[in-house]
Design a protein around this motif. Structure first.
Motif, PDB file in Angstrom:
ATOM      1  N   ALA A 174       0.847  -1.191   0.000  1.00  0.00           N
ATOM      2  CA  ALA A 174       0.000   0.000   0.000  1.00  0.00           C
ATOM      3  C   ALA A 174       0.880   1.237   0.000  1.00  0.00           C
ATOM      4  CB  ALA A 174      -0.918   0.010   1.225  1.00  0.00           C
ATOM      5  N   GLY A 175       0.352   2.327  -0.550  1.00  0.00           N
ATOM      6  CA  GLY A 175       1.085   3.583  -0.597  1.00  0.00           C
ATOM      7  C   GLY A 175       1.578   3.896  -1.990  1.00  0.00           C
ATOM      8  N   GLY A 176       0.798   4.677  -2.754  1.00  0.00           N
ATOM      9  CA  GLY A 176       1.219   5.076  -4.089  1.00  0.00           C
ATOM     10  C   GLY A 176       0.594   4.290  -5.224  1.00  0.00           C
ATOM     11  N   PHE A 177      -0.327   3.380  -4.924  1.00  0.00           N
ATOM     12  CA  PHE A 177      -0.907   2.534  -5.965  1.00  0.00           C
ATOM     13  C   PHE A 177      -2.242   3.084  -6.461  1.00  0.00           C
ATOM     14  CE2 PHE A 177       1.918  -0.177  -3.500  1.00  0.00           C
ATOM     15  CZ  PHE A 177       2.707  -0.702  -4.509  1.00  0.00           C
ATOM     16  N   GLY A 178      -2.450   2.992  -7.781  1.00  0.00           N
ATOM     17  CA  GLY A 178      -3.689   3.511  -8.336  1.00  0.00           C
ATOM     18  C   GLY A 178      -4.068   2.913  -9.667  1.00  0.00           C
ATOM     19  N   GLY A 180      -3.101  -0.517 -12.878  1.00  0.00           N
ATOM     20  CA  GLY A 180      -2.607  -1.860 -13.139  1.00  0.00           C
ATOM     21  C   GLY A 180      -1.101  -1.953 -13.207  1.00  0.00           C
ATOM     22  N   ARG A 181      -0.443  -0.854 -13.581  1.00  0.00           N
ATOM     23  CA  ARG A 181       1.025  -0.875 -13.582  1.00  0.00           C
ATOM     24  C   ARG A 181       1.546  -1.067 -12.171  1.00  0.00           C
ATOM     25  NH1 ARG A 181       2.002   4.735 -16.614  1.00  0.00           N
ATOM     26  NH2 ARG A 181       0.380   5.245 -15.082  1.00  0.00           N
ATOM     27  N   GLY A 182       0.895  -0.404 -11.207  1.00  0.00           N
ATOM     28  CA  GLY A 182       1.299  -0.559  -9.821  1.00  0.00           C
ATOM     29  C   GLY A 182       1.074  -1.974  -9.323  1.00  0.00           C
ATOM     30  N   LEU A 183      -0.047  -2.573  -9.730  1.00  0.00           N
ATOM     31  CA  LEU A 183      -0.320  -3.957  -9.326  1.00  0.00           C
ATOM     32  C   LEU A 183       0.753  -4.886  -9.885  1.00  0.00           C
ATOM     33  CD1 LEU A 183      -1.949  -6.244  -8.111  1.00  0.00           C
ATOM     34  CD2 LEU A 183      -3.490  -6.137 -10.096  1.00  0.00           C
ATOM     35  N   ALA A 184       1.086  -4.723 -11.168  1.00  0.00           N
ATOM     36  CA  ALA A 184       2.123  -5.569 -11.766  1.00  0.00           C
ATOM     37  C   ALA A 184       3.460  -5.375 -11.058  1.00  0.00           C
ATOM     38  CB  ALA A 184       2.255  -5.250 -13.258  1.00  0.00           C
ATOM     39  N   GLY A 197      -6.541   3.196  -1.057  1.00  0.00           N
ATOM     40  CA  GLY A 197      -7.557   3.982  -0.384  1.00  0.00           C
ATOM     41  C   GLY A 197      -8.006   5.134  -1.251  1.00  0.00           C
ATOM     42  N   THR A 198      -7.077   6.048  -1.549  1.00  0.00           N
ATOM     43  CA  THR A 198      -7.406   7.249  -2.309  1.00  0.00           C
ATOM     44  C   THR A 198      -8.045   6.919  -3.654  1.00  0.00           C
ATOM     45  OG1 THR A 198      -5.579   8.424  -1.258  1.00  0.00           O
ATOM     46  CG2 THR A 198      -6.465   9.377  -3.275  1.00  0.00           C
ATOM     47  N   ARG A 199      -7.542   5.900  -4.344  1.00  0.00           N
ATOM     48  CA  ARG A 199      -8.107   5.554  -5.649  1.00  0.00           C
ATOM     49  C   ARG A 199      -9.579   5.168  -5.518  1.00  0.00           C
ATOM     50  NH1 ARG A 199      -8.188   6.657 -10.901  1.00  0.00           N
ATOM     51  NH2 ARG A 199     -10.002   7.525  -9.819  1.00  0.00           N
ATOM     52  N   LEU A 337     -11.764  -1.381 -11.702  1.00  0.00           N
ATOM     53  CA  LEU A 337     -11.170  -2.712 -11.535  1.00  0.00           C
ATOM     54  C   LEU A 337     -10.918  -3.397 -12.872  1.00  0.00           C
ATOM     55  CD1 LEU A 337     -10.337  -4.045  -8.836  1.00  0.00           C
ATOM     56  CD2 LEU A 337     -11.908  -2.145  -8.551  1.00  0.00           C
ATOM     57  N   HIS A 338     -11.799  -3.172 -13.843  1.00  0.00           N
ATOM     58  CA  HIS A 338     -11.552  -3.737 -15.171  1.00  0.00           C
ATOM     59  C   HIS A 338     -10.315  -3.095 -15.806  1.00  0.00           C
ATOM     60  CE1 HIS A 338     -15.660  -5.549 -15.105  1.00  0.00           C
ATOM     61  NE2 HIS A 338     -15.049  -6.436 -15.865  1.00  0.00           N
ATOM     62  N   GLN A 339     -10.152  -1.783 -15.631  1.00  0.00           N
ATOM     63  CA  GLN A 339      -8.972  -1.103 -16.161  1.00  0.00           C
ATOM     64  C   GLN A 339      -7.701  -1.610 -15.498  1.00  0.00           C
ATOM     65  OE1 GLN A 339      -9.810   3.037 -15.443  1.00  0.00           O
ATOM     66  NE2 GLN A 339     -11.604   3.051 -16.793  1.00  0.00           N
ATOM     67  N   ILE A 340      -7.741  -1.771 -14.175  1.00  0.00           N
ATOM     68  CA  ILE A 340      -6.576  -2.262 -13.440  1.00  0.00           C
ATOM     69  C   ILE A 340      -6.211  -3.670 -13.896  1.00  0.00           C
ATOM     70  CG2 ILE A 340      -5.804  -3.071 -11.159  1.00  0.00           C
ATOM     71  CD1 ILE A 340      -7.176  -0.609  -9.972  1.00  0.00           C
ATOM     72  N   GLU A 341      -7.205  -4.526 -14.027  1.00  0.00           N
ATOM     73  CA  GLU A 341      -6.931  -5.903 -14.452  1.00  0.00           C
ATOM     74  C   GLU A 341      -6.318  -5.940 -15.846  1.00  0.00           C
ATOM     75  OE1 GLU A 341      -9.128 -10.248 -15.085  1.00  0.00           O
ATOM     76  OE2 GLU A 341     -10.349  -8.460 -14.682  1.00  0.00           O
TER      77      GLU A 341
END
Length: 377
Positions: A174-178, A180-184, A197-199, A337-341
């Protein structure tokens, strides 16, 4: 082929994607938790700002709004904490996890574990992650300095690998994620997923009124600052007129705000001064916060409510992650969530197109890998 988005987080919590919607006070309502959970994430309800009866009603509503499991956030020092624990345990059929910062002892963690409820504390230091695992927690969320609200100074890119090396349980970043690039990226580090949270605050289903939502969309990274004058410990917020006045105020003005907030807390909750002081002492018992700072912390919730509940973006405070400085839209949770995936899958695929042959040699003494080329150089 193994799905790269199927992790320990999705397996343990039963969600489609390795993404957690965090329990932001007054924001993580049944409305937002249901929307995020129905879209594939795992949502946490903000029980830390609720009375026991309110939490019971919120859980009942949430059960009707989503078929999925969800989590509940609480603090062991909040009024009615013992009753809240019993409410959570009574709903173990749907409450899959609890989150907390300053939280339960080993005995209480054991009760949750016996009920099949996963304890996922949020920590901002390696030593706190190690302590939580020692107490029996089976998953950890680690928040780097980019995160919203109370935050530390160590950035996620440094703190996350430190914690991954220190504990042997799944770690959520956590911290700075928003996106799919962050998830990867988090999965590449070795995390089991991300928490945002913020996202999620910046979505259609977030209950935050239009004026503060517009302030979040408008804010750039230069409009976001960490202040120690709100409650005595570092807290990241949007620089609005109120925060600028607070930054320019002295200690006396801070104590006046704390006392005013204490009176407001008494009015809203029916607590006596002894209970207000008891809650403050509870905050100090798990860290280095002195009683004076804990008393000043009574001011912050009222000022945050003024913005995110009442909609006053100028005279209330807006806690935020630094990531808000690069977010400029308010999607639905489903679209988000679809965009992130889709983005995460594209990034992971782009990194794995070519066969990879490892030529790394492990150095047992230090656990350091050294890459060697075909000539051994």
């Amino acid at each position: 082929m193994t799905d790269p988005l199927a992790t320990a987080l999705t397996a343990r919590l039963g969600c489609r994607l390795p993404v957690i919607q965090t329990a932001m006070g007054w924001i993580a309502t049944p409305q937002l938790v249901a929307a995020s959970s129905n879209a594939g994430a795992f949502g946490f309800l903000a029980g830390a700002v609720m009375k026991p009866a309110e939490l019971g009603e919120a859980i009942a509503r949430l059960k009707d709004m989503t078929p999925h499991g969800f989590g509940v956030n609480f603090h062991s020092f909040q009024p009615g904490a013992a009753e809240i624990v019993e409410i959570i345990l009574a709903n173990a059929d749907r409450v899959r996890a609890v989150s907390f910062g300053r939280g339960p002892d080993a005995k209480m963690i054991g009760r949750f574990r016996d009920a099949g409820i996963l304890c996922i504390p949020t920590v901002g230091a390696v030593k706190h992650a190690e302590k939580m695992v020692q107490l029996g927690c089976e998953m950890i969320t680690v928040q780097g300095g980019e995160g919203g609200g109370h935050t530390g100074s160590v950035p996620t890119t440094v703190l996350l690998p430190q914690v991954l090396d220190a504990v042997d349980v799944p770690v959520v970043a956590a911290g700075g994620f928003g996106d799919g690039r962050g998830l990867a990226a988090a999965l590449a580090w070795g995390a089991a997923g991300i928490a945002m949270g913020t996202r999620f605050l910046m979505t259609v289903e977030s209950p935050v009124p239009d004026a503060p939502k517009a302030a979040y969309v408008k804010a750039g990274t230069g409009d976001i600052a960490v202040s120690t004058k709100v409650d005595g410990i570092p807290q990241r917020m949007i620089l609005n007129p109120l925060l600028r006045r607070i930054e320019g105020s002295g200690k006396l003005a801070m104590w006046v705000r704390a006392m005013e907030a204490g009176l407001e807390m008494k009015r809203q909750t029916g607590m006596g001064w002894g209970e207000v002081l008891g809650a403050a002492r509870g905050m100090t018992s798990h860290g280095e916060m002195p009683l004076s700072a804990a008393m000043m912390a009574a001011a912050a919730p009222m000022m945050i409510q003024r913005a995110v509940v009442s909609g006053d973006a100028e005279h209330g405070l807006m806690a935020t992650g630094l990531v808000a400085g690069r977010l400029n839209d308010l999607p639905t949770c489903d679209d988000l969530l679809h965009q992130i995936e889709a983005q995460a899958r594209r990034r992971i695929a782009s990194l794995t197109q070519q066969p990879f042959v490892s030529s790394e040699v492990e150095t047992p003494a230090h656990g350091i890998s050294t890459s060697l080329d075909a000539n051994g150089g």
